[in-house]
Design an enzyme around this catalytic site. Structure first.
Site, PDB file in Angstrom:
ATOM      1  N   ASP A   5      -7.916  -0.633  22.185  1.00  0.00           N
ATOM      2  CA  ASP A   5      -7.936   0.642  21.448  1.00  0.00           C
ATOM      3  C   ASP A   5      -7.398   1.797  22.300  1.00  0.00           C
ATOM      4  O   ASP A   5      -7.750   1.920  23.474  1.00  0.00           O
ATOM      5  CB  ASP A   5      -9.368   0.977  20.997  1.00  0.00           C
ATOM      6  N   ARG A  38      -8.184   9.721  16.059  1.00  0.00           N
ATOM      7  CA  ARG A  38      -6.929   9.373  15.396  1.00  0.00           C
ATOM      8  C   ARG A  38      -6.526  10.489  14.460  1.00  0.00           C
ATOM      9  O   ARG A  38      -7.335  11.341  14.090  1.00  0.00           O
ATOM     10  CB  ARG A  38      -7.097   8.095  14.535  1.00  0.00           C
ATOM     11  N   TYR A  42       3.296  -6.797  17.246  1.00  0.00           N
ATOM     12  CA  TYR A  42       3.555  -5.910  16.104  1.00  0.00           C
ATOM     13  C   TYR A  42       4.199  -4.603  16.575  1.00  0.00           C
ATOM     14  O   TYR A  42       5.229  -4.173  16.036  1.00  0.00           O
ATOM     15  CB  TYR A  42       2.247  -5.612  15.351  1.00  0.00           C
ATOM     16  N   LYS A  83       8.199  -2.808  15.974  1.00  0.00           N
ATOM     17  CA  LYS A  83       8.572  -1.454  15.525  1.00  0.00           C
ATOM     18  C   LYS A  83       9.527  -0.813  16.535  1.00  0.00           C
ATOM     19  O   LYS A  83      10.498  -0.163  16.155  1.00  0.00           O
ATOM     20  CB  LYS A  83       7.322  -0.590  15.327  1.00  0.00           C
ATOM     21  N   ASN A 136      -9.523  -4.750   9.084  1.00  0.00           N
ATOM     22  CA  ASN A 136      -9.471  -4.367  10.500  1.00  0.00           C
ATOM     23  C   ASN A 136      -9.581  -2.859  10.648  1.00  0.00           C
ATOM     24  O   ASN A 136     -10.075  -2.358  11.648  1.00  0.00           O
ATOM     25  CB  ASN A 136      -8.134  -4.795  11.130  1.00  0.00           C
ATOM     26  N   SER A 192       5.824   3.459  13.390  1.00  0.00           N
ATOM     27  CA  SER A 192       4.377   3.635  13.577  1.00  0.00           C
ATOM     28  C   SER A 192       4.089   4.414  14.847  1.00  0.00           C
ATOM     29  O   SER A 192       4.822   4.296  15.841  1.00  0.00           O
ATOM     30  CB  SER A 192       3.737   2.245  13.664  1.00  0.00           C
ATOM     31  N   TYR A 205       0.835  -1.214   0.000  1.00  0.00           N
ATOM     32  CA  TYR A 205       0.000   0.000   0.000  1.00  0.00           C
ATOM     33  C   TYR A 205       0.875   1.273   0.000  1.00  0.00           C
ATOM     34  O   TYR A 205       0.797   2.087  -0.927  1.00  0.00           O
ATOM     35  CB  TYR A 205      -0.902  -0.074   1.242  1.00  0.00           C
ATOM     36  N   ILE A 206       1.697   1.439   0.985  1.00  0.00           N
ATOM     37  CA  ILE A 206       2.474   2.682   1.073  1.00  0.00           C
ATOM     38  C   ILE A 206       3.665   2.632   0.111  1.00  0.00           C
ATOM     39  O   ILE A 206       4.027   3.637  -0.511  1.00  0.00           O
ATOM     40  CB  ILE A 206       2.919   2.942   2.531  1.00  0.00           C
ATOM     41  N   ASP A 235      12.288 -12.485  -0.786  1.00  0.00           N
ATOM     42  CA  ASP A 235      11.769 -12.514   0.582  1.00  0.00           C
ATOM     43  C   ASP A 235      12.898 -12.085   1.520  1.00  0.00           C
ATOM     44  O   ASP A 235      13.962 -12.732   1.540  1.00  0.00           O
ATOM     45  CB  ASP A 235      11.303 -13.945   0.898  1.00  0.00           C
TER      46      ASP A 235
END
Ligand code: NAD
Ligand code: WQD
Length: 337
Positions: free
Chosen positions: A297, A230, A149, A153, A197, A125, A11-12, A58
């Site tokens: 959250d 956010r 995750y 980072k 998600n 992130s 995506y990015i 990979d």
């Protein structure tokens, strides 16, 4: 100047390659298509009207990665996107995340060192901040990570900082807030596999009729409308920041070998405000319901981006409505395929 982009079909990564090519950089990209499709590469070429080299590699395969990088000539810098990014999956499969995100990054740094490549831009992130008081700047404390995750980072930032202290490596770590939207051509965008998600693909998939109802995860938070806040940033703004980071690394002296920047808009928006923005730009009345809170959250977070504005000379160009309009255009384009 030739830039290696890992995770270039993602995506990015795909949006960043478009910006790099448009700014006149040469690009060589790699991906293992774990979370993307080869067709993205052709779409990047269509948008930019330019060609670039690509190899299916990979980063967990150290031998393959080293061979690929050693065969390349004149790579000036690496932009490292390749990673797994699903927070929930990382809780269930932590070793997958430590292997792909951490060991993969170590493999990449080894290959870079062996080939004398001394500049890297890393995808970090806002998750590294956990629950902080917004606006959050880069000096905010880094608490114990809430997911494997997030921990990958944090660990990767430390690995990069240690390697920059030990060698001539120069690092820019970019802490993205919530990337959304798609290229204006609607030829590239986010391709969530299965049930999304993240909020924005869930909204657009509900808007198009692929999902019946969006559930807002809680409206009893201590925020003005009770829903979480956010900092949603257009993916093209994120992509342009990578070009700015590459320019910054080329100028930067060795006395500051490790720099961290927040990438956000500096503006917080609630879940309900994002839904309103979607309805305004699409003309679609979204079918949504209020549900219980989602475990883990953060209540509210948005960025203080002063450092990126000052040092990278970068600012966002798009607001929330423009971002949502591009996300909707992308969803409509996907529906036609
Ligand atoms: P993405 O999944 O669309 O892109 C990642 C790409 O890396 C995919 O094309 C995938 O196939 C590839 N990849 C994964 N493992 C690989 C491996 N072992 N070898 C080669 N390629 C591999 O994700 P994205 O949203 O473009 O995210 C890019 C980076 O930005 C990731 O590091 C992610 O953690 C980080 N990030 C993303 C967000 C977000 O919300 N999208 C927010 C903050 C940080
Ligand atoms: C945003 C808001 C949800 C879906 C994730 C990762 C984080 C980072 C960015 C990579 C929240 C609400 C969502 C839905 C909803 N990625 N929501 N209904 O949680 O900020 O962060 O992406 O580094 O690590 O965790 O983004 O898009 O999942 O959620 O109400 O169906 O939308 O509760 O308030 P989040 P998100």
């Amino acid at each position: 100047m030739k830039i290696l982009v890992t995770g270039g079909a993602g995506y990015i990564g795909s949006h960043t390659i478009v910006e790099l090519l448009q700014e006149g950089y040469d690009v060589v990209a790699l991906d293992n298509f774990d979370n993307s499709y080869p067709s993205v590469l052709e779409n990047i070429k269509s948008i930019s009207g330019k060609n670039f080299d690509f190899a299916e590699v990979d980063i967990r395969n150290k031998t393959q990665l080293k061979q690929f990088i050693s065969e390349q000539k004149d790579i000036a810098a690496v932009i490292h996107f390749a990673a797994s990014k699903a927070v929930g999956e990382s809780v269930a499969l932590p070793l997958k995340y430590y292997e792909n995100n951490v060991a993969g990054t170590v493999n990449l740094l080894e290959a870079m060192q062996e080939n004398g490549i001394q500049q890297i831009v890393f995808s970090s992130s806002c998750t590294v901040y956990g629950e902080a008081t917004p606006p959050v700047d880069e000096n905010a404390a880094i608490p114990v990570a809430q997911s494997p995750y997030g921990n990958t980072k944090q660990i990767c930032e430390e690995v990069l900082r240690d390697q920059s202290n030990a060698t001539n490596l120069k690092v820019v770590a970019l802490r993205y807030f919530n990337p959304i939207g798609a290229h204006e051509s609607a030829l590239i965008g986010e391709l969530p596999i299965g049930v999304p998600n993240n909020l924005v693909p869930y909204i657009t998939q509900t808007g198009i009729g692929k999902r019946a109802t969006l559930t807002v995860h809680g409206n009893d938070y201590p925020t003005p409308d009770g829903t979480c806040i956010r900092d949603y940033i257009h993916v093209v703004d994120i992509a342009k920041a990578h070009v700015a980071a590459i320019d910054f690394l080329a100028k930067e002296k060795y006395h500051n070998p490790f720099s961290v920047f927040n990438l956000g808009t500096g503006q917080g928006n609630s879940v309900l405000e994002v839904i309103q923005a979607f309805e305004a730009v699409s003309g679609v009345k979204l079918n949504y319901q209020i549900g219980p809170r989602r475990s883990g959250d953060i209540i509210q977070i948005y960025a203080d981006c002063q450092k990126a504005w000052d040092e990278l000379g970068w600012k966002t160009l798009y607001d929330l409505e423009q971002s949502m309009a591009s996300a909707w255009k992308w969803e409509q384009a996907l529906a036609k395929k």
